[in-house]
Scaffold this motif. Structure first.
Motif, PDB file in Angstrom:
ATOM      1  N   THR B 262       0.855  -1.173   0.000  1.00 13.70           N
ATOM      2  CA  THR B 262       0.000   0.000   0.000  1.00 13.70           C
ATOM      3  C   THR B 262       0.889   1.219   0.000  1.00 13.70           C
ATOM      4  O   THR B 262       1.918   1.254   0.668  1.00 13.70           O
ATOM      5  CB  THR B 262      -0.879   0.009   1.260  1.00 13.70           C
ATOM      6  OG1 THR B 262      -1.421  -1.285   1.415  1.00 13.70           O
ATOM      7  CG2 THR B 262      -1.979   1.021   1.154  1.00 13.70           C
ATOM      8  N   LYS B 483      -4.156   0.355  -5.250  1.00 12.41           N
ATOM      9  CA  LYS B 483      -3.598   0.363  -3.902  1.00 12.41           C
ATOM     10  C   LYS B 483      -2.129   0.761  -3.940  1.00 12.41           C
ATOM     11  O   LYS B 483      -1.618   1.446  -3.050  1.00 12.41           O
ATOM     12  CB  LYS B 483      -3.750  -1.048  -3.329  1.00 12.41           C
ATOM     13  CG  LYS B 483      -3.354  -1.212  -1.898  1.00 12.41           C
ATOM     14  CD  LYS B 483      -3.578  -2.681  -1.509  1.00 12.41           C
ATOM     15  CE  LYS B 483      -2.793  -3.053  -0.301  1.00 12.41           C
ATOM     16  NZ  LYS B 483      -2.651  -4.508  -0.165  1.00 12.41           N
ATOM     17  N   ILE B 489      -8.707   6.275  -2.145  1.00 10.49           N
ATOM     18  CA  ILE B 489      -9.440   5.429  -3.084  1.00 10.49           C
ATOM     19  C   ILE B 489     -10.935   5.684  -2.951  1.00 10.49           C
ATOM     20  O   ILE B 489     -11.457   5.796  -1.844  1.00 10.49           O
ATOM     21  CB  ILE B 489      -9.147   3.925  -2.831  1.00 10.49           C
ATOM     22  CG1 ILE B 489      -7.651   3.647  -3.042  1.00 10.49           C
ATOM     23  CG2 ILE B 489      -9.974   3.054  -3.768  1.00 10.49           C
ATOM     24  CD1 ILE B 489      -7.247   2.225  -2.761  1.00 10.49           C
ATOM     25  N   SER B 502      -8.537   6.132   2.652  1.00  9.10           N
ATOM     26  CA  SER B 502      -7.158   5.863   2.272  1.00  9.10           C
ATOM     27  C   SER B 502      -7.041   4.389   1.928  1.00  9.10           C
ATOM     28  O   SER B 502      -7.861   3.567   2.361  1.00  9.10           O
ATOM     29  CB  SER B 502      -6.213   6.212   3.414  1.00  9.10           C
ATOM     30  OG  SER B 502      -6.323   5.227   4.417  1.00  9.10           O
ATOM     31  N   GLY B 503      -6.016   4.046   1.144  1.00  9.72           N
ATOM     32  CA  GLY B 503      -5.844   2.670   0.716  1.00  9.72           C
ATOM     33  C   GLY B 503      -5.775   1.732   1.909  1.00  9.72           C
ATOM     34  O   GLY B 503      -6.378   0.659   1.898  1.00  9.72           O
TER      35      GLY B 503
END
Lengths: 302, 529
Positions: B262, B483, B489, B502-503
């Protein structure tokens, strides 16, 4: 791949860039065309015919009105290389003068058709929607008009002259050209590179000119090389009906149609004008094929 | 005994530039009831190897130079064309990448299935229809009684691939060759198709050859894996061996190219660059049909300098959203502002000025470059249009762009067809950067590329993003890629935002059922984590 890419020595790079400065699609196409022998042959023949046509009044062995009724139709001889027609006129002279008319009609009328058709079709295809529907219905209506009546009307209203003949034929031939162009543009319009051009901020005219027309050239060129002979024959047909060129002026089409009438007694009257026309058509086809390949950047690796 | 035993197979192509050894002395075996995966990039010879077994490569220019391929006691390479035809379709069936081009658009699914049944089994029409329905049911088509009379275009990509599998199963083949069968599909659909193939293989105990460029895809299903490079087998082993203990550097490179990990999120600037409010986009379907609602009431902020990942399946409206921001598709309602300027009202010169500030990178580098324009023309066009360079300096500008995207300057006069997919995407990236934009929409920029090339292009985009200070909307169906690259995202489903974050948050703690489903579809999670 990266290793190969970077293997090119630096000093060569600027040389290559400099040497090829200003290379464009057309220049590349010419380089490729030069390698195609058949196309070059076609081009040479056409250029030769055009030069002869331009110089005819000075280099023709006889005048086209010089009759010799006592002589009548004679087969090829030393005085008359290609023989004479039933009025005793020199056939070579007639073919040379006829070529002036035929080539002019062929090229000018086709150029008119090309210009109108490509522009009209590209705009209709690019804009789409109702504009497209309206523009193409106009084309359909013109298609539906009987062509002969249209031309006869033009001749009646404006009188008979050569310029009008060019215009009239061009006005009819552009319809198909417009349809072909529209179809091409419609298909190309969906491609992502057109979207990319829009997002770069290019205007519609620039997109049509730089991105759509070059990609639609293949079918257009092929159709053009088919149109030129078609136009030449159309001129013959109109002249035969008394709407086009009138004797003693002549064209290849007229010579052929007279030659066909007397084919059994005087075959040379059909054979030589036919050869001239056939040679032109062959050359056009070779050149057209060559041009299509040369303009298709994918066709060759060199 | 093995179902298929290939020994020392050699295939070459005679081209203008001399002989190319497409397959260079490879040997492998395929067992009944096992899945053999052949992995390699385009040009590695993986497809040629399998096609040559069935006599499906054009000869000339192709030529089988030697070797043997024993299938049930017969050497396939020695059989005549008519004997091969007997085996093709009956004992050995194939599935291809693009199911749409393999189905006749003018025939119903039912007819296309019944035709070979009637031909091979000599049964009556009614029986054939019954058999076709059973097959459709087996490959997981819902309500086959009624869908059997549909045409291919009424099916989704995943359903079409199921139909292709049903077609391949008609004659109960002993060997099934699947050439990139899931490459054109969404992740969730891909997972379903992979599961279907694994189920069928156990149930019917057939041998499967699975050709793919992506190691991750076969991570869950393959029994043995063959890695090919430049026509040779570089590594060969069972799944565990390849993933846990790869020996050959090329295999390791392939494994490393699978996007993983990530992204560590940079400290976010609170400043908003683009703000979308209550956006709706409908496409008219003609007068009497309901319009298709591609995007429904979407509100979204994109912050300055971030890479926002936009994830969804095909049909989720994710590409439309990107194109909408760039004013490439008409809007229905809603507002969008870019750095405080309302984009929806812009026209003419104002719009042109705005276009300079935002650019797009497209999915398919084969379609997004004008085939008649050289690299020079493609890159010079935006530079001249926006008067970034003058006629005199444009050459330097073009060369600088080529340096930036990692293209050798010597290629400046070449045309798109002379480049590989990855190089073309570099040209497209160069074109997008030419106007010095602040914002870039990248619409699936790597999904048409080989895995190792994917990794290179992603790295390039990350580097250039930093260098040019770009804000990016990264649209993709592939969660693993997003990712890897995105700071934040957004998950889009049927035109609506279902989740954003957030990822890290999204992957570790998905809130919505759909997000969970997406995460589970990433192939090879078990072996890669």
């Amino acid at each position: 791949m990266t290793s190969i890419e970077n293997a090119v020595p630096e000093n060569n790079i600027t040389d290559i860039a400099m040497a090829e400065q200003g290379t464009s699609l057309w220049k590349d196409a010419w380089t490729r065309l030069k390698k195609n022998r058949m196309a070059l042959f076609g081009l040479a023949v056409l250029v030769l015919f055009i030069i002869i046509a331009l110089l005819t009044p000075w280099i023709a062995p006889y005048g086209y009105e010089e009759q010799n009724l006592d002589l009548g139709a004679t087969p090829p001889s030393l005085q008359h290389w290609l023989g004479t027609d039933i009025f005793g006129r020199d056939l070579l002279t007639l073919i040379m003068y006829g070529g002036r008319i035929s080539l002019a009609v062929g090229f000018v009328a086709t150029a008119v058709a090309l210009l109108i058709g490509v522009t009209y079709g590209a705009i209709a295809g690019y804009v789409g929607g109702r504009t497209d529907a309206f523009m193409m219905r106009m084309v359909d209506i013109l298609y539906a008009l009987p062509f002969m009546i249209f031309i006869i009307l033009l001749m009646v209203v404006f009188g008979r002259n050569l310029l009008l003949l060019f215009l009239a034929i061009g006005m009819v031939e552009w319809l198909t050209m417009a349809r072909i162009m529209r179809g091409q543009v419609q298909a190309l319009r969906q491609q992502e590179f057109v979207e990319a051009a829009i997002s770069l901020g290019l205007g519609p005219l620039a997109i049509i000119r730089r991105h759509l027309v070059p990609n639609a050239l293949g079918p257009i060129i092929v159709y053009t090389t088919l149109t030129i002979p078609g136009v030449m024959l159309l001129e013959a047909f109109l002249s035969f009906l008394g709407l086009g060129i009138q004797p003693p002026q002549t064209s290849w089409g007229l010579l052929i149609s007279y030659g066909a009438e007397t084919m059994e007694e005087f075959p040379w009257l059909l054979i030589f004008p036919g050869l001239a026309l056939a040679l032109t058509l062959f050359s056009l086809n070779f050149l057209g094929d060559g041009l299509r390949d040369a303009l298709d950047v994918r066709s060759s690796k060199d | 005994m093995s179902l298929l035993n290939v020994q020392n197979l050699k295939v070459s192509f005679h081209t203008r530039n001399g002989e190319v050894k497409a397959v260079d002395d490879i040997s492998f075996t395929v067992e009944t009831g096992k899945i053999t995966a052949i992995i390699g990039e385009s040009g590695s010879g993986k497809s040629v190897a399998c096609y040559s077994l069935l006599g499906l490569i054009p000869t000339p220019p192709g030529k089988i130079e030697g070797g043997s391929a024993v299938f049930e006691g017969n050497d396939l390479l020695q059989l005549s064309e008519s004997e091969l035809r007997q085996i093709r379709g009956r004992d050995i069936a194939m599935i291809f990448q693009d199911p749409m081009t393999c189905l006749n658009p003018y025939m119903t699914i039912g007819h296309q299935l019944m035709e070979p049944i009637i031909f091979h089994k000599k049964v009556a029409k009614k029986e054939a229809r019954q058999h076709a329905i059973e097959l459709l049911e087996e490959v997981g088509i819902r309500d086959p009684q009624s869908t059997i009379d549909s045409y291919p275009h009424e099916f989704s990509g995943g359903m079409r691939q199921r139909v292709m599998i049903a077609m391949a199963l008609i004659n109960e083949p002993k060997l099934l060759i699947a050439d990139e069968p899931t490459t054109a599909l969404d992740v969730t659909i891909q997972a379903q198709i992979l599961k279907l193939m694994a189920d069928l293989q156990t149930k019917h105990s057939i041998g499967i050859i699975f050709i793919s460029h992506d190691l991750a895809v076969v991570a869950d299903i393959a029994d043995q894996i063959i890695v090919m490079q430049n026509g040779k087998i570089v590594e060969h082993g069972d799944r565990q061996g390849i993933f846990r203990n790869a020996q050959h550097p090329y295999t390791r490179k392939l494994l490393a190219a699978i996007p993983a990990g990530t992204k560590v999120v940079a400290e976010a600037q609170p400043e908003t660059l683009i703000s979308i409010r209550n956006l709706n986009t409908w496409f008219d379907q003609g007068r009497h049909k309901e319009p298709v609602k591609a995007i429904k009431d979407v509100s979204l902020d994109i912050r300055k300098g971030e890479i926002l990942g936009l994830v969804g399946e095909s049909g989720s409206g994710k590409s439309t959203l990107g194109r909408y921001i760039l004013r490439l598709v008409p809007i229905t309602s809603g507002s969008i502002s870019f750095d405080g300027i309302d984009l929806t009202e812009l026209q003419g010169q104002d719009l042109k000025k705005m276009r300079r500030r935002m650019q797009m990178i497209f999915q398919d580098p084969y379609a997004s470059l004008n085939p008649r324009m050289s690299v020079y023309d493609t890159l010079a066009e935006p530079l001249l249009l926006h008067k970034i360079e003058s006629r005199k300096t444009v050459e330097q500008g073009v060369l600088k762009l080529m340096d930036d995207v990692g293209l050798a300057r010597a290629f400046v006069r070449k045309y798109p067809h002379e480049f590989s997919g990855g190089q073309r995407q570099r040209i497209a990236i160069g074109r997008a950067l030419a106007t010095r934009p602040e914002f870039i929409v990248a619409d699936e920029p790597v999904s048409a590329l080989d895995v190792t090339i994917q990794a290179q292009i992603l790295d390039l985009m990350l580097d250039l993003g930093k260098e040019y200070g770009l804000t990016m909307l990264f649209v993709s169906h592939d969660l693993a890629v997003v990712k890897h690259i995105a700071d934040r995202i957004v998950v889009l489903y049927k035109g609506e935002i279902v989740e954003q974050g957030s990822g890290k948050d999204l992957f570790e703690n998905p809130q919505q059922e759909y997000t969970r489903q997406l995460l589970q579809s990433i192939p090879g999670r078990g072996l890669l984590e």
